[in-house]
Design a protein around this motif. Structure first.
Motif, PDB file in Angstrom:
ATOM      1  N   PHE A   1       0.837  -1.208   0.000  1.00 23.86           N
ATOM      2  CA  PHE A   1       0.000   0.000   0.000  1.00 23.86           C
ATOM      3  C   PHE A   1       0.867   1.252   0.000  1.00 23.86           C
ATOM      4  O   PHE A   1       0.609   2.207  -0.736  1.00 23.86           O
ATOM      5  N   LEU A   2       1.905   1.237   0.839  1.00 27.63           N
ATOM      6  CA  LEU A   2       2.780   2.405   0.933  1.00 27.63           C
ATOM      7  C   LEU A   2       3.494   2.645  -0.391  1.00 27.63           C
ATOM      8  O   LEU A   2       3.648   3.783  -0.836  1.00 27.63           O
ATOM      9  N   LEU A   3       3.905   1.565  -1.027  1.00 23.89           N
ATOM     10  CA  LEU A   3       4.629   1.681  -2.302  1.00 23.89           C
ATOM     11  C   LEU A   3       3.702   2.212  -3.391  1.00 23.89           C
ATOM     12  O   LEU A   3       4.093   3.073  -4.188  1.00 23.89           O
ATOM     13  N   LEU A   4       2.467   1.720  -3.400  1.00 29.97           N
ATOM     14  CA  LEU A   4       1.485   2.196  -4.381  1.00 29.97           C
ATOM     15  C   LEU A   4       1.288   3.704  -4.209  1.00 29.97           C
ATOM     16  O   LEU A   4       1.260   4.469  -5.180  1.00 29.97           O
ATOM     17  N   TYR A   5       1.208   4.127  -2.951  1.00 34.00           N
ATOM     18  CA  TYR A   5       1.046   5.554  -2.688  1.00 34.00           C
ATOM     19  C   TYR A   5       2.265   6.332  -3.177  1.00 34.00           C
ATOM     20  O   TYR A   5       2.125   7.409  -3.772  1.00 34.00           O
ATOM     21  N   LEU A   6       3.462   5.784  -2.930  1.00 31.82           N
ATOM     22  CA  LEU A   6       4.682   6.470  -3.357  1.00 31.82           C
ATOM     23  C   LEU A   6       4.678   6.705  -4.861  1.00 31.82           C
ATOM     24  O   LEU A   6       5.083   7.764  -5.341  1.00 31.82           O
TER      25      LEU A   6
ATOM     26  N   GLY B   1     -12.862  13.879   0.526  1.00 35.20           N
ATOM     27  CA  GLY B   1     -13.244  12.525   0.947  1.00 35.20           C
ATOM     28  C   GLY B   1     -12.217  11.480   0.538  1.00 35.20           C
ATOM     29  O   GLY B   1     -11.746  10.687   1.362  1.00 35.20           O
ATOM     30  N   VAL B   2     -11.850  11.511  -0.747  1.00 39.62           N
ATOM     31  CA  VAL B   2     -10.877  10.542  -1.262  1.00 39.62           C
ATOM     32  C   VAL B   2      -9.546  10.717  -0.550  1.00 39.62           C
ATOM     33  O   VAL B   2      -8.895   9.754  -0.143  1.00 39.62           O
ATOM     34  N   LEU B   3      -9.177  11.991  -0.384  1.00 37.86           N
ATOM     35  CA  LEU B   3      -7.890  12.299   0.256  1.00 37.86           C
ATOM     36  C   LEU B   3      -7.821  11.712   1.667  1.00 37.86           C
ATOM     37  O   LEU B   3      -6.821  11.104   2.054  1.00 37.86           O
TER      38      LEU B   3
ATOM     39  N   VAL C   1      -6.209   7.626   5.720  1.00 32.85           N
ATOM     40  CA  VAL C   1      -6.514   6.604   6.729  1.00 32.85           C
ATOM     41  C   VAL C   1      -5.824   5.283   6.355  1.00 32.85           C
ATOM     42  O   VAL C   1      -5.182   4.647   7.195  1.00 32.85           O
ATOM     43  N   VAL C   2      -5.942   4.897   5.079  1.00 27.94           N
ATOM     44  CA  VAL C   2      -5.284   3.659   4.629  1.00 27.94           C
ATOM     45  C   VAL C   2      -3.788   3.745   4.875  1.00 27.94           C
ATOM     46  O   VAL C   2      -3.159   2.792   5.366  1.00 27.94           O
ATOM     47  N   LEU C   3      -3.210   4.908   4.560  1.00 28.40           N
ATOM     48  CA  LEU C   3      -1.768   5.091   4.768  1.00 28.40           C
ATOM     49  C   LEU C   3      -1.391   4.979   6.232  1.00 28.40           C
ATOM     50  O   LEU C   3      -0.408   4.324   6.576  1.00 28.40           O
ATOM     51  N   SER C   4      -2.177   5.614   7.094  1.00 30.03           N
ATOM     52  CA  SER C   4      -1.861   5.585   8.532  1.00 30.03           C
ATOM     53  C   SER C   4      -1.912   4.157   9.061  1.00 30.03           C
ATOM     54  O   SER C   4      -1.015   3.724   9.799  1.00 30.03           O
TER      55      SER C   4
END
Lengths: 258, 251
Positions: A55-60, A96-98, A103-106
């Motif tokens: 998940f973190l990598l996808l966000y990166l 909302g999306v942000l 939350v997913v990131l945390s």
């Protein structure tokens, strides 16, 4: 077809008298009278680490690609930041999306650090004594050896980064949604030390991803003898692309390209 | 050739232990263990306690020898056990540091001897297959593909020496575990217990005090039988199937 364990009690002479002594270690085997609660399996903790890391990598990746908007000009970057907040409106509320992503990131960050701490503590007790001989280095790549302390450095950087460019607290401009101005003020040539700090932190992220991506794929069972090398090369290329993408923005601002 | 040895001496499991320097005259045709034999003869003649070390077949197939030489389990030669490491790889005047395997799950019993009984517990938890005993089955009654047979055989090369644990910065036995699971899991005979096996062996592995895997690959580098790193991927995949996917044994 029964597999027989190699018998370790087959030594002769001096050793034989010694091996007959009972080991002082507590016997945790199934025959032990009072079974304590079984540990959370290490393999499961690794899955937690791999999935949260994914998940973190996808966000990166999304973060890195989004950053590159700066090369289309300041207004493009600011518009992109505004769009992130109105995304999927009116189905979801403003930002909302942000907030969903945050939350997913945390949760991912907490899961990643929690599993890392548990596994590190277990590793400490599983390998309590260092070797006196040899070069003292843990075998494996530089990236693999620096995962734990590299992770701590990245965590500290993230805290600074959030205070700098999310809340604007430590930013010289620090106005919400004036993304271009904030970035331009942050990495101004006179603040070269901030750029340098970002470069070092991004390189630390790159190294973490270099081993983390390969390790995660292996943890999720994606590797085999044929795929091992391609997966390692893929992880290295991925890490380099990610690192270059992230480095582009602060360096471009400092050197006056944008 | 004259060698300067630094050997770990520890009277028993409660002794703190220390490094002791020895000088030994070795021949280049000797194996590392024979060189230690020469040292021990010298020690016995001098009335000292000989250095205790594990050894058995001295042919590189039993997995008994176990020491760490200059920071590397089984010494510097690739795919070589300590008993098959020969002194021709050293030269006159070399200093060599000899230590026991270091792992929480492998407590030192004396000098270079460690208790590897934790491996036996892991094997007891799942290193078996259920077969009908009695008359031998027809040789080709159960076909096995060449790919599966090769992979199983490569994993079955594991001699259970524990070098993977000794090399691992986390004291993990994942390579050993993966080797056993791949060895049995690639065979039709290993299917009945396949998913039960991985769960039980992983639990026993953790309970024995081994650490978790960080995929550094140090184990596969140290392994005298060159067990490939991908057996750990197999271990992970089977464990995922057994737990997250809830796969049950075919039987």
């Amino acid at each position: 077809m029964h597999w027989t364990a190699p018998h370790f009690d087959m030594c002769t002479g001096v050793v034989a008298t010694v091996t007959s002594q009972k080991s002082p270690r507590k016997d945790p085997g199934p025959s032990a009278p009072a079974r304590r609660r079984p540990k959370l399996p290490g393999v499961l903790l690794k899955f937690v680490m791999a999935v949260s890391g994914a998940f973190l990598l996808l966000y990166l990746v999304l973060h890195m690609v989004g950053n590159l908007k700066i090369f289309f000009g300041g207004p493009a970057l600011d518009a992109y930041a505004a769009w992130l907040r109105t995304l999927l409106e009116p189905a979801v509320p403003y930002e909302g999306v942000l907030w969903f992503v945050r939350v997913v990131l945390s949760v991912s960050v907490i899961a990643h650090i929690w599993s890392a701490v548990l596994l590190t503590l277990r590793a400490r007790s599983a390998r309590p004594v260092k070797y006196a001989g040899g070069n003292h280095k843990v075998k494996g790549s530089y990236a693999a050896r620096t995962m734990r302390w590299g992770g701590v450095i990245i965590a500290l950087f993230v805290v600074y980064h959030l205070l700098d460019l999310t809340t604007g607290t430590l930013n010289p401009n620090g106005v919400h949604l004036q993304v271009y101005d904030n970035v331009a003020a942050d990495f101004a040539p006179s603040r070269w030390y901030v750029t340098l700090f970002y470069v070092l932190a991004v390189v630390a992220v790159g190294l973490h991803v270099r081993h983390g991506l390969w390790s995660g794929l292996q943890t999720l069972g994606a590797s085999n003898n044929r795929r091992e090398r391609p997966l390692k090369i893929f992880s290295a290329v991925f890490a380099v692309v990610l690192t270059v993408g992230f480095l582009a923005v602060p360096l471009a601002v400092t050197f006056g390209v944008v | 050739m004259k060698l300067n040895l630094k050997v770990w001496r520890q009277r028993d499991s409660v002794d703190k232990g220390r490094m002791v320097n020895y000088e030994v005259d070795a021949d280049e045709d000797m194996s590392f263990l024979e060189m230690l034999d020469v040292l021990n003869e010298k020690l016995i003649l001098a009335g000292d306690e000989p250095v205790a070390f594990d050894h058995d077949c001295r042919e590189g197939i039993c997995g008994a020898c176990s020491m760490v030489i200059d920071g590397q389990p089984h010494g510097p030669q690739k795919a070589t056990t300590t008993c098959q490491l020969h002194m021709r790889h050293y030269s006159d005047g070399d200093s060599i540091v000899v230590e026991p395997f270091r792992a929480g799950a492998f407590p030192v019993i004396k000098d270079l001897v460690v208790d590897r009984g934790a491996f036996d517990k892991v094997i007891q938890a799942g290193g078996y297959v259920s077969v009908n005993t009695g008359s031998a089955p027809d040789a080709h009654a159960t076909p096995v593909s060449k790919v599966a047979a090769d992979r199983s055989f490569a994993a079955a090369n594991c001699i259970g020496c524990g070098a993977c644990v000794a090399a691992c910065p986390n004291g993990s036995a994942s390579l050993f575990l993966g080797a056993k699971l791949t060895h049995l899991g690639e065979m039709p005979q290993g299917q009945p217990e396949r998913y039960e096996r991985v769960v039980n062996m992983v639990e026993t592995h953790d309970d024995a005090g081994f650490g978790g895997c960080t995929n550094t690959g140090a184990c596969a580098t140290a392994c005298p039988k060159e067990i490939p790193l991908d057996v750990i991927s197999q271990l992970n995949r089977d464990y995922l199937k057994a737990t997250v996917a809830g796969r049950r044994n075919r039987g």
